[in-house]
Design a protein around this motif. Structure first.
Motif, PDB file in Angstrom:
ATOM      1  N   GLU A 117      30.338  20.211   5.094  1.00 43.28           N
ATOM      2  CA  GLU A 117      31.118  20.563   6.281  1.00 43.28           C
ATOM      3  C   GLU A 117      30.830  22.004   6.715  1.00 43.28           C
ATOM      4  N   MET A 118      30.846  22.889   5.746  1.00 39.86           N
ATOM      5  CA  MET A 118      30.677  24.304   6.080  1.00 39.86           C
ATOM      6  C   MET A 118      29.262  24.605   6.533  1.00 39.86           C
ATOM      7  N   VAL A 132      35.254  32.150   5.761  1.00 39.02           N
ATOM      8  CA  VAL A 132      35.898  30.859   6.002  1.00 39.02           C
ATOM      9  C   VAL A 132      36.093  30.207   4.644  1.00 39.02           C
ATOM     10  N   ILE A 133      37.337  29.907   4.323  1.00 39.32           N
ATOM     11  CA  ILE A 133      37.665  29.490   2.972  1.00 39.32           C
ATOM     12  C   ILE A 133      37.696  27.976   2.844  1.00 39.32           C
ATOM     13  N   GLY A 134      37.063  27.465   1.818  1.00 40.50           N
ATOM     14  CA  GLY A 134      37.144  26.050   1.506  1.00 40.50           C
ATOM     15  C   GLY A 134      37.632  25.877   0.078  1.00 40.50           C
ATOM     16  N   VAL A 135      38.424  24.863  -0.168  1.00 40.71           N
ATOM     17  CA  VAL A 135      39.030  24.661  -1.479  1.00 40.71           C
ATOM     18  C   VAL A 135      38.602  23.308  -2.033  1.00 40.71           C
ATOM     19  N   THR A 136      38.187  23.300  -3.294  1.00 36.09           N
ATOM     20  CA  THR A 136      37.618  22.076  -3.857  1.00 36.09           C
ATOM     21  C   THR A 136      38.529  21.363  -4.841  1.00 36.09           C
ATOM     22  N   ASN A 137      39.621  22.010  -5.270  1.00 30.76           N
ATOM     23  CA  ASN A 137      40.482  21.429  -6.305  1.00 30.76           C
ATOM     24  C   ASN A 137      39.705  21.029  -7.556  1.00 30.76           C
ATOM     25  N   TYR A 138      38.736  21.826  -7.899  1.00 27.75           N
ATOM     26  CA  TYR A 138      37.949  21.605  -9.114  1.00 27.75           C
ATOM     27  C   TYR A 138      37.192  20.279  -9.108  1.00 27.75           C
ATOM     28  N   SER A 139      37.004  19.682  -7.938  1.00 21.38           N
ATOM     29  CA  SER A 139      36.285  18.421  -7.890  1.00 21.38           C
ATOM     30  C   SER A 139      34.879  18.614  -7.321  1.00 21.38           C
TER      31      SER A 139
END
Lengths: 322, 322
Positions: B95-96, B78-85
DNA sequence: TGTAAGTTAGTTATCACTAACAAGAGGAAC
DNA sequence: GTTCCTCTTGTTAGTGATAACTAACTTACA
């Protein structure tokens, strides 16, 4: 129960107890169990997003649009990848639906019968994206690839090119590429033309493949004056080849790709292409799932593929257009 | 209960009833509820994968490695993206983890204190990937970016270049790029050299940006004889600029990037770079989470960054190497 | 002072499964 | 015929949260 209320910001809790709960949660490192929560509330803040590939340059843009719109809704995208395989798509969907997401966004309109049945029975919004040439399960958001191909053909003919070749994937499961070619040939036919040569390849797209195929097709059919590529990546490869080989672009030969990926913006010459409206498609789909936009009454949001002239096509015959 | 047994392939069920259950499930379009299942069994077949960006070309490769290894294990990424933040990373992790995944794979070793605490308390395998220059929460899989930078410096010096510039992101949160630069400068210092010029940029990498920055740095410092880029994308842009500007490569000026993305393989000249071992990193991390490999006793799997000579660096001085 | 209304906190049942155990059917052994 | 075993199916009690309701306590005002 009070804890539940505090952590979900629902219902009235006095500031004092709220504070107590919060500090307790923090010191204990408590992370609520959404599994239990989802079971009890029958609500899950997940949106299933099913796409064929991540290495395609195209889908990250769509995902960007989706997550931008989902960001302030409390919904979370969950990404599944099918590798262009319908069987895999079916598995991924089964897996995802078993988590009872509150919506599904999936690429394309071609799905197995079982997949369609699952989605139709899920009782949640199902948005099929990218392609609108087909029968919707629920709602479609995308562009017509047939139209995109047809319009590109019109532009090319209008610009005075006559001996046109095509370079593209031979992936039977890449329906959108196939539809573009269909539309392209229809467009040519309307002008009384037909493709003079084609070159197909298997597997992923790369600059290298674009180079090789371009060399091959131009060796086979040296008098071609335009090449239409099924995507920008191989188009860019072809462009590099033609530049090196000394073809005068766009007069001796013109080139066009598809997608409008801005990754390639720094090439020596800007490739003519069609913007597939990827980010916008992602946004609109997400807005529908999130309930920000009402479902369109005709179950369709059709965006217009946008022609991007670039530098690899002549100005239309008889016009002073740049 | 029998249904549960059939659908999970667990325990003995006679062929006859199995068949009955299966057909009934199919005709009803039954999709088991993993939420309830997960709650009851306290087991969930999800692996959280947290990465900074999808548009980076780099992370899709890592994901490819992960999903290839997870494919036959029943586990689902399950992929989560942080935008480098870091703040976003914290949110995504919270959340995960609230879905109680059976493992976490996340990029980088720099995390907020709260993130580290959450992960340490989760009681599941936590694999930090890409970078091994830092303190592990649980286990690290990756390369040393300091070493990658240092080795590139050594190669460049060895090839006889002396007036070296750097072009890279000015993203304080891109720790790996920063570490490469640190290592690079250390490597130069060992040879008694230092950077003659630097050019930083903000935001995403593209060919265009590589072009612009290269022009700028070469205008400011025209006597540079080597440019080290923080990634292949801007390196390729710089390469295109230098080719057009008529620089003789690699003699008048040499260039190197980082990552080893094969997307750029078809460029007129192959860019010198370092392979960051992305796919392998994804595979190894996934194998650990899936229990295919035992956890390394020292909590570390260090891969070697691999120098790829390409065409934009001279052969080492005094060698007959190509 | 009494009562209605408004706030805040707590109880109970439920969600759709699975672990663990129980029970029934059938067969083999004695 | 009884006992024991195996194979298959069924029962019961959680799993950790939330919905819906209830209870306790405050406040306001006649």
């Amino acid at each position: 129960m009070t804890v539940s209320r505090v952590l979900r910001n629902r219902g009235d809790v006095s500031a004092a107890t709220r504070e107590k709960v919060l500090t307790a949660a923090k010191t204990l490192g408590y992370v609520p169990n959404k599994i239990a929560g989802g079971l009890a509330s029958q609500r899950v803040n997940l949106v299933a997003v099913v796409i064929p590939s991540l290495s395609n340059l195209v889908f990250p843009d769509v995902l960007g649009g989706i997550s931008a719109e989902l960001d302030d809704t409390g919904l979370q995208p969950v990404i599944g990848v099918t590798n262009y395989s319908p069987a895999r798509e079916e598995m991924v969907l089964y897996e995802m639906l078993s988590w009872r997401p509150s919506g599904v966004i999936l690429a394309g309109v071609e799905h197995s019968k079982a997949s369609r049945a699952m989605l139709a029975n899920a009782g949640i919004p199902v948005i099929e994206i990218m392609d609108i040439d087909g029968e919707a399960i629920d709602t479609l958001v995308g562009i017509s690839h047939i139209r995109a191909g047809r319009e590109m053909a019109a532009r090319i003919v209008e610009a005075g090119y006559r001996r046109i070749g095509f370079v593209g994937t031979h992936m039977p499961e890449d329906h959108r590429a196939r539809k573009r070619l269909v539309g392209f040939e229809e467009g040519l036919a309307e002008a009384g033309l037909q493709l003079e040569a084609r070159e197909y390849y298997q597997g992923g797209s790369s600059l290298l493949k674009g180079r090789e195929l371009t060399e091959r097709i131009l060796t086979r059919a040296p008098d071609l004056d335009f090449l239409y590529y099924s995507n920008d990546m191989i188009g860019a490869g072809g462009l590099l080849y033609c530049l090196e080989a000394g073809y005068e672009i766009p007069n001796r030969i013109g080139l066009a790709g598809f997608n409008g990926v801005d990754l390639l913006d720094g090439l020596p010459v800007r490739l003519t292409t069609t913007d597939a409206r990827r980010v916008e498609i992602g946004r609109r789909a997400a807005r529908l799932v999130a309930g920000k936009d009402a479902m369109p009454p005709d179950r369709l949001i059709a965006l217009a593929p946008t022609f991007i002239p670039g530098d690899t096509i002549r100005a239309p015959a008889g016009s002073a257009r740049n």
